[in-house]
Design an enzyme around this catalytic site. Structure first.
Site, short mmCIF file in Angstrom:
data_model
loop_
_atom_site.label_atom_id
_atom_site.label_comp_id
_atom_site.label_asym_id
_atom_site.label_seq_id
_atom_site.Cartn_x
_atom_site.Cartn_y
_atom_site.Cartn_z
N GLY A 93 -35.80 14.69 -16.39
CA GLY A 93 -36.57 14.73 -17.64
C GLY A 93 -36.94 13.34 -18.10
O GLY A 93 -37.11 12.43 -17.29
N SER A 94 -37.01 13.19 -19.41
CA SER A 94 -37.48 11.93 -19.97
C SER A 94 -36.40 10.85 -19.92
O SER A 94 -35.21 11.14 -19.83
CB SER A 94 -37.91 12.13 -21.42
OG SER A 94 -36.76 12.33 -22.23
N GLY B 244 -32.49 11.40 -20.79
CA GLY B 244 -31.60 11.09 -19.66
C GLY B 244 -30.63 9.98 -20.01
O GLY B 244 -29.42 10.08 -19.72
N GLU C 285 -32.69 11.82 -13.32
CA GLU C 285 -33.94 11.42 -12.68
C GLU C 285 -34.97 11.42 -13.80
O GLU C 285 -35.21 12.45 -14.42
CB GLU C 285 -34.25 12.43 -11.58
CG GLU C 285 -35.36 12.01 -10.66
CD GLU C 285 -36.67 12.61 -11.10
OE1 GLU C 285 -37.30 12.02 -12.01
OE2 GLU C 285 -37.06 13.63 -10.53
N CYS D 203 -43.07 13.98 -11.43
CA CYS D 203 -42.36 12.72 -11.63
C CYS D 203 -42.81 11.67 -10.62
O CYS D 203 -42.62 10.48 -10.82
CB CYS D 203 -40.85 12.91 -11.55
SG CYS D 203 -40.34 14.14 -10.35
#
Lengths: 442, 442
Positions: free
Chosen positions: B160-161, B165, B184, B221
Site C-alpha cells: 500500500g502507501s 506502510g 511494499e 506499484c
C-alpha cells in the site's frame, strides 16, 4: 585511520577461552573464505524465457544476492577474538562484499588495534580498497549512535547487553531509511535434566554442567543459566554444589560487569524461597567466585526477576514436579539462544522438545550449549530477546545472509549480467536453473 | 468467523487487470503448492559429527526453516485478486506453515469475503485447523494497529502507501518484542530510453510505454513513473503524447485515490519549467484521464515534489543531456521496485546499469516493469522506501523466506528430529550434507 600506529600498547588479552576463541576466529575466517571461493552462496537463480507462453510471454528472469552496503559491527566484550574486530560479524559482512566499520569494545582497545592492524596490513598487501575496513575506538554512546544513524550505513551487527542492543535496534528502525540491527543479546539458555539421565549419569552431568556454567567466568552468551530438574535430584544437586564450590575465583571482563553480576546474585539471594547453595564473593579487581541458587517451579513462575540473565558464573536450579512443571517454566522464559535436554535411555523427550523448540534457536541433546560450532548448519540466534531477528544467525556460514539484498535482472543481455548469472557460468558456481540445481553452463 | 455467510453481496470486482491478476493468483498458489510438495524449501543442512576432531570433538548439527508464527496480511487495494485476501503474502505465509489473519482492504469487502469463503471451505473440506485462516474487515486504523501489536503476531505483510506502510513498520519495530513488517510501498520505477533505442524503435517504445503507464489506470506499484530520455527525443515524446491523449478515461480503485492523484498532478502542473503535455481531467465517480509532464534533469534535481509517486495514469518525462545527467537524476531517486533500460543495438548500457542497480530490486531491459512474473527468480522488492527490507520479495517463491525462522538441532536422537532432518530422509527432499547437495538418505 592507521590503527597499527597504536598497536604497540599492551593488549588486554584474556586468559580463559582465548585459545579456543582464537581457533574459532581462524575457523570462521577460513570457512567464509571457502564459501567465497566456492561462490555459490550468491544463490543464483535463473528462470529462462518462454516467448510462446499464453496468455503472455514468459520473460527471462535471473536473481542473486548482492552486498547490502556498509556494515557497522559492534565488537563484543566477551569474545575479543571470535566476536569483536575480526569476529563472525566482520567475517560474514566482508564475505558478502560489504565494507565494514567496527566500533571497538572499550574493554579491549589494545587487542582491537592489533586485529585492525592485521586487517589493514592484509588490505594493503592485497591492494584492496582502503575503505573496505575501519576501526573506531571510543566509549561514548554518541559514537555508536552516529554510526547507526549514518545515511550510508546499511546494516548493523551487535553482540552485547539487551539494553544496548535494543537501543541500537530502535535507532536503526527509526531512521528515515530504516536499517536492520542484528543484535545478539544473550539469554537464559534453559537446560533440562530428565529423570533417566539423572539416574544414569547424574554425576557426569553435574561435572559437565559446572564446567559449562563456569567457562569464561560465566560470560558466554550460551551459558546455561537455568537448570530444570525433575524428581529425585538431591545427589545431582549436591554434586553440582560441590563442583561450583570447588571452582577457583575468576576474573571477569571488566569491573562494571563484575559489579552488575554481584548485584544481581545478591538480589536473588534475598528472594524468599530461593536457597543459596553457593554464594558468589567479589574479590580484587573484577574477581568473583561462583554461585548456585535453588528454587521451585512455582517460585520461578511468580518471580520475574529470576528470569533476568545473570551474566557471570551463576546458575539457578529450578526443581520441577514433572514434565508439566518444566513446560510451565519454559512458557515464561523468553527467547533464548539455546535449550538443552539431557535424557536417559528410556526418557521420552518429545513433550519437552515441543516445549523448548519454540523459544530457542538451537536445541542441544545430552551436551552443553557453551561450545558454538562454526559450520553450515549452526544457528546462533533465536527469538527475541535472544536476538532481534529469529531468521538469522551470527555464527556459521548462514550469517552471510544478513548482509545481502536480492536483485533480479529481466531480459538482460548476457554480457551485462553479473558473471554469476551469465550463461557460460564463468565462475563455475552451482545455480538453480528452471528449478533444478546445476553447475553447468547453459 | 464464517465469512461466506456474507458472500452473497455484490462483489466489487474491477474490470482492468482482473483476468491477468486472477491468473496470477492461481499461478502463485500453484507455484507455492509445488514448492511445498517438493519440500526442499526448508533448506535442510546437516553437518555430521567428528568425535576425533582436535582440539574438541565436532558435534552433529542440523538446521532447517520452521514457521515463524501467526502472520497478519494487509490486503492491497489495487490487486483484489493477486495481492489481497488470497494473494502472494497469504500464499507464502501459509506455504511456510503459518496461520494467517487477513485485514481486508475496505475498498473491496465483497471480493474479500468471496475469497475468504473459498479458503474457509477448503480448510473445512480438508479438515485442517480452523484457526489457520481468518479475515477481518474494517477501515479503522485501530483494527490494523491492534493486529500488528497483538503479542502472538510474528510477522506482517503489507502492500500500500508509504504513509500506512511506515506507520505499521514503526508499530512492529516498537513492540516489546519487535516483529518485521514487510511493507511494499510503491515507487517511481525509472525507465530510461537510450539514444540508439529511440532511433531504432522509438515509436514502438512510446506505444508500449503508454500501455504500461495506463495499465490498471496507472495503479500498478511497478508503473514507470519517471521516463528519462537523452538526445533527439522529440518524435518519441510526440508519439508518447499522442498515445496518452488517445487513451480512454479510466475508473480508479476508489474516489480518495482518484482525488489524491488529481491533486498531485495539478500541483505538478504549477511547477515552473514543468510542461504539461497532457492534462488529467477528473470525471464522474473515480474516473480520470491520463496525463504527461515534461521537464529537464536540472528541474527534477531541484524539485523534490517531482520525486513523489503519482499513483494513477501519469508519467513524468525528464529530458537529459546524456548519461551523466541520467546518473545524476538516478542518484536523487529513492529505492524503487524496478528500473528499466531500453538500449539500441550499439548503445553501451554499462554506466547506466551501474547507476540503476543500487536503487532497485529488479532491472529490466527493453521491456516494461508492469508485468511481474511469478517464478523462482523474481524479486518484487527493493531498497527503502520501495520496501522495508531489500533482502525480501513479495512475489515468487523466495517470498516464503520472509515468514520463517532458523532452528538447529545438536546431537539430537534421529527419532526426535523433524522428518526433514532425519537420516532416512523420509520426505525425499534435497538437503545439504556436509556441504554437498543430495537427496539421498544418510
Amino acid at each position: 585511520m592507521r590503527c597499527w600506529s597504536a598497536a604497540k600498547r599492551k593488549p588486554h588479552c584474556r586468559g580463559r577461552g582465548s585459545r579456543a576463541s582464537g581457533a574459532r576466529t581462524v575457523g570462521q575466517l577460513k570457512l567464509f573464505a571457502d564459501v567465497v571461493r566456492d561462490g555459490s552462496w550468491v544463490e543464483a537463480v535463473i528462470d529462462t524465457a518462454d516467448p510462446n507462453r499464453q496468455p503472455i510471454p514468459k520473460p527471462d528472469v535471473r536473481r542473486m544476492f548482492k552486498p547490502r552496503g556498509p556494515v557497522v559491527v559492534f565488537g563484543a566484550s566477551n569474545f575479543p577474538f571470535a566476536f569483536s574486530v575480526l569476529g563472525g560479524d566482520t567475517a560474514s559482512a566482508l564475505a558478502a562484499g560489504n565494507p565494514v566499520v567496527v566500533k571497538g569494545h572499550p574493554s579491549h582497545p589494545g587487542t582491537s588495534e592489533l586485529f585492525a592492524g592485521a586487517m589493514l596490513a592484509a588490505i594493503e598487501s592485497l591492494d584492496l580498497p582502503r575503505g573496505l575496513f575501519a576501526l573506531l575506538q571510543g566509549s561514548s554512546h554518541e559514537l555508536g549512535a552516529a554510526l547507526v544513524k549514518h545515511p550510508l550505513t546499511a546494516a548493523v551487527g551487535f553482540t552485547g547487553s539487551h539494553k544496548a542492543g535494543r537501543a541500537l535496534f530502535d535507532l536503526g528502525a527509526s531512521r528515515p531509511r530504516p536499517i536492520p540491527v542484528f543484535a545478539e543479546m544473550g539469554s537464559l539458555n534453559p537446560l533440562i535434566v530428565m529423570p533417566g539421565a539423572l539416574r544414569e549419569r547424574g554425576d557426569a552431568i553435574a561435572k559437565g554442567l559446572a564446567a559449562s556454567v563456569l567457562l569464561g567466568v560465566g560470560q558466554f552468551c550460551t551459558k546455561p543459566g537455568v537448570i530444570l530438574v525433575m524428581g529425585e535430584a538431591e545427589a545431582f544437586v549436591a554434586k553440582l554444589e560441590d563442583e561450583m564450590k570447588a571452582s577457583q575465583p575468576g576474573t571477569m571482563l571488566n569491573q562494571p560487569l563484575r559489579d552488575n553480576f554481584a548485584q544481581r546474585v545478591a538480589a536473588w539471594g534475598k528472594i524468599p524461597d530461593v536457597t543459596v547453595r553457593v554464594a558468589s564473593k567479589p574479590a580484587g579487581y573484577a574477581l568473583i567466585t561462583a554461585s548456585l541458587f535453588e528454587t521451585t517451579a512455582d517460585v520461578f513462575l511468580r518471580t520475574p526477576e529470576l528470569r533476568e540473565e545473570a551474566f557471570g558464573p551463576a546458575a539457578l536450579l529450578v526443581r520441577c514436579g514433572g514434565v508439566e512443571d518444566v513446560a510451565r517454566v519454559l512458557r515464561v522464559i523468553e527467547g533464548s539462544l539455546t535449550g538443552t535436554i539431557h535424557k536417559g535411555s528410556n526418557d521420552d523427550a518429545r513433550t519437552l522438545l515441543a516445549a523448548v523448540e519454540p523459544i530457542v534457536g538451537r536445541v542441544i541433546f545430552d551436551g552443553y550449549p557453551t561450545g558454538v560450532e562454526v559450520g553450515h548448519a549452526m544457528v546462533h540466534g533465536g527469538p527475541y530477546p535472544a536476538t532481534t531477528d529469529p531468521n538469522s544467525t551470527s555464527v556459521g556460514t548462514a550469517a552471510i545472509r544478513r548482509f545481502v539484498r536480492m536483485v533480479a535482472y529481466q531480459n538482460a543481455p548476457d554480457a551485462l549480467l553479473p558473471p554469476a548469472l551469465q550463461n557460460a557460468n564463468p565462475l563455475g558456481i552451482t545455480r538453480t536453473f528452471n528449478g533444478q540445481r546445476t553447475a553447468e553452463r547453459l
